[in-house]
Scaffold this active site. Sequence first.
Site, PDB file in Angstrom:
ATOM      1  N   LYS A   1      49.042  44.270  32.516  1.00 15.17           N
ATOM      2  CA  LYS A   1      49.544  45.477  33.160  1.00 15.17           C
ATOM      3  C   LYS A   1      50.984  45.253  33.567  1.00 15.17           C
ATOM      4  CE  LYS A   1      48.475  48.088  37.424  1.00 15.17           C
ATOM      5  NZ  LYS A   1      47.499  48.283  38.513  1.00 15.17           N
TER       6      LYS A   1
ATOM      7  N   LYS B   1      47.863  48.125  30.128  1.00 22.76           N
ATOM      8  CA  LYS B   1      47.985  49.164  31.149  1.00 22.76           C
ATOM      9  C   LYS B   1      49.419  49.258  31.657  1.00 22.76           C
ATOM     10  CE  LYS B   1      46.360  50.571  35.740  1.00 22.76           C
ATOM     11  NZ  LYS B   1      45.448  50.301  36.874  1.00 22.76           N
TER      12      LYS B   1
ATOM     13  N   ASP C   1      42.656  44.310  39.553  1.00 29.26           N
ATOM     14  CA  ASP C   1      44.062  44.345  39.137  1.00 29.26           C
ATOM     15  C   ASP C   1      44.841  43.340  39.971  1.00 29.26           C
ATOM     16  OD1 ASP C   1      42.969  46.566  37.826  1.00 29.26           O
ATOM     17  OD2 ASP C   1      44.806  47.743  38.015  1.00 29.26           O
TER      18      ASP C   1
END
Lengths: 499, 306
Positions: free
Chosen positions: B206, B242, B143
């Site tokens: 995300k 996300k 991430d």
Amino acid sequence: MAKKKNTSEFPKWNYAPAPESTSHIQLKDRYDLYIGGKWVKPLSKKYFKTINPANEKTLAQVAYANEKDVDKAVKAARKAYDEVWSKMEPSERAKYMYRIARLMQERAREFAVIESLDAGKVIRESRDVDVPLACNHFFYYAGWADKLEYAFPNRKVSPIGVAGQIIPWNFPLLMAAWKIAPALAAGNTVVLKPAETTPLTALKLAEVIHDAGLPDGVVNIVTGYGDTGAAIVNHPDVDKIAFTGSTNVGKIIQKAIAGTGKKATLELGGKSANIIMDDAPLDEAVEGIVNGIFFNQGHVCCAGSRLFVQEGVADKVIEKLKHRMDSLIVGDPLDKNTDIGAINSREQLGMIHKYIEIGRKEGATMYQSNCELPSSGYYCAPTLFTNVAQSSIIVQEEIFGPVLTIQTFRTTDEVIQKANNTPYGLAAGVWTDKGSRIFNVTTKLRAGVVWANTYNQFDPASPFGGYKESGFGREGGLHGLSAYVKQNEYGTVRSVENV
Amino acid sequence: MTKRNNPITLPDFSKSTRVDKVGVEERVSRFQKRSIKGEAKLQGLKMALNMIDLTTLEGKDSPGKVRQMCFKAQHLHDVHPGLPTVAAVCVYPSMVGIAKKEVAGSGVKVASVSAAFPAGQAPIDVKIRDTRFAVDEGADEIDMVISRGKYLAGEYNFVFDEIATIKEASGNARLKVILETGELVTLDDVRRASDIAMYAGADFIKTSTGKIQPAATMQVTYTMLQAIRDFRLETGIKVGMKPAGGISSAKLALHNLVMVKEVLGNEWLTNDGFRFGASSLANDLLMQIMKVETGIYQSSDYFAID
């Protein structure tokens, strides 16, 4: 430590049915006419049934008013006008109207459910749009009742008399509110005829009006077919006609009242242009297209039924639009998750099918969303046509259903020309990120309402009405009020009483 | 959805589709009005559980805390059989090794934040090293944060190249690109940054680090889902989404699932297509599942906190 497997096998996720309850609504088996503050049996002795277009079941029997019934209603309205309503303190009129608005709000859920049952429109719309807006029209015009001198400065303002009002089936309660509220605010009395396929919410409104204690005869509701409407139009003691409906009937009314001195406002058909420029917020524009043409199954006089997309983004917009159409849920109008409900009547469904057939014969390319349609009831999948021309019949004529035609354009001048090249002129939409473009295009479109970066937004304070064959006169706002008042200059010889 | 563009041609990111905030708010309110009941609700709650990246990203994280979280990831509420595990645990690179050992064999993935999380204020070689370390420790997913400073300065090429570089450094690990939408502010920029990330090689995009407010609002997530849909139409490639930060109630989680279903379709409704970055969401989902199954709301004391 014990291990557990990451289980990610789920079946396809679909919403479970979420039908709005009908247990709280009260419908009678049979409705009479509401005349002079009482429910009276029709002199015609005839009744007709109103059905639920989602399943073709009968909801109620409704009185079929003939000429004599209409005459009775007009007499009741005249009596109430002469003796009570036109003489009442305006602030008192306002109190009655506020009371009606509040009672409607209290019964909002019942109104919404009955509207969906009778008209086929989805509960989300009747609950969130039709009923709240109808209430707001009463609130809005109640506020004007004792301020008419301010609404029309330097004018001596007086009511017109008895208003004959004929409303369509696409927004039954809302149209009743659009018609009744400004009329009452200005001191007029009313004979209103709802459409034959959707009379129930107007009759429920009569119950509310009755409960509000409105003096007898100020509002009279007569139900029936076209001949009932004709009896209202031709009645010699009606001072004003307010009609919303098809352009054909509007023309008939126009001829019938020519030379009679009756005032009129006509809100008729449309074939409104929705214009997407290449710099527009495309995803929101796609929502606007969907809202413009599929709102209320396309049974909207101002529906954005002619889509114009600028060449450079046309493929993208059409692809996005098809994708979005596939996610629309078509089905039971009472289910809270339904996006598109039932077509209002068998007759209208036939009309829509006729136009779809014409479109195919004209060689246009058709796309219909891949939704499943219920097996009973009147339904039509969201439909769009590409490869159409300005001269195609489906581009020129009002279909009044969930059918969109798509044309492309290159320059701003070209699209303005094409958008205005229609006998209608009710509404239009423009989508662009550029403010100057909005002002340029909107000032050149000959349409009564023009939306920028949105579509099908309504407010009681905002006037609504058309150019050309879309009618004349405005409803909503101060303009809507002016259709129900006589204005005289102070100091002129013509006194109000002599007019 | 069809594949159209192969090989992929890069668009001009300065011309990313504009976004109208008012229109977005209107559409989002429609998702919030969907009625999710009965079986659909129960399945939705379980799917949401299975989409969680259970997260701890604090300076005070200890091996003990990470081990506990990893256990919970696999045993959410064992008194009630038939519940899935979460999708992944999400930790700092220093904790990847510990987490990897704890979840081994369970199918729960280990995600590591990277590229000088959370601010991204470090040179590229540090970010590469950061990423390689996490991958070497066994991270299944990376991430990364983007350089918001560069993005806001209009240096889109820099941002693009950095993402592409980290993608390469991630090897076979799945790359999630954190836009930190709370710092990008406008939806136009959320949309553009999404486009940049996807064309640069993101497997997921995300919203947030969880350190900046506002985080995963529905407006922002909706805008990113639109970008994902368009990228799929354009290239045929499926990118996941996300939202992270601020989704703590089951109700909001269900609204998010509705949004994914209606914008992207059922294909995205697995943890390959959609994740929740959250720590407290799991317990509210569990509480609602128990309510649906037993008819009784249980006190929070019946659900393990980590």
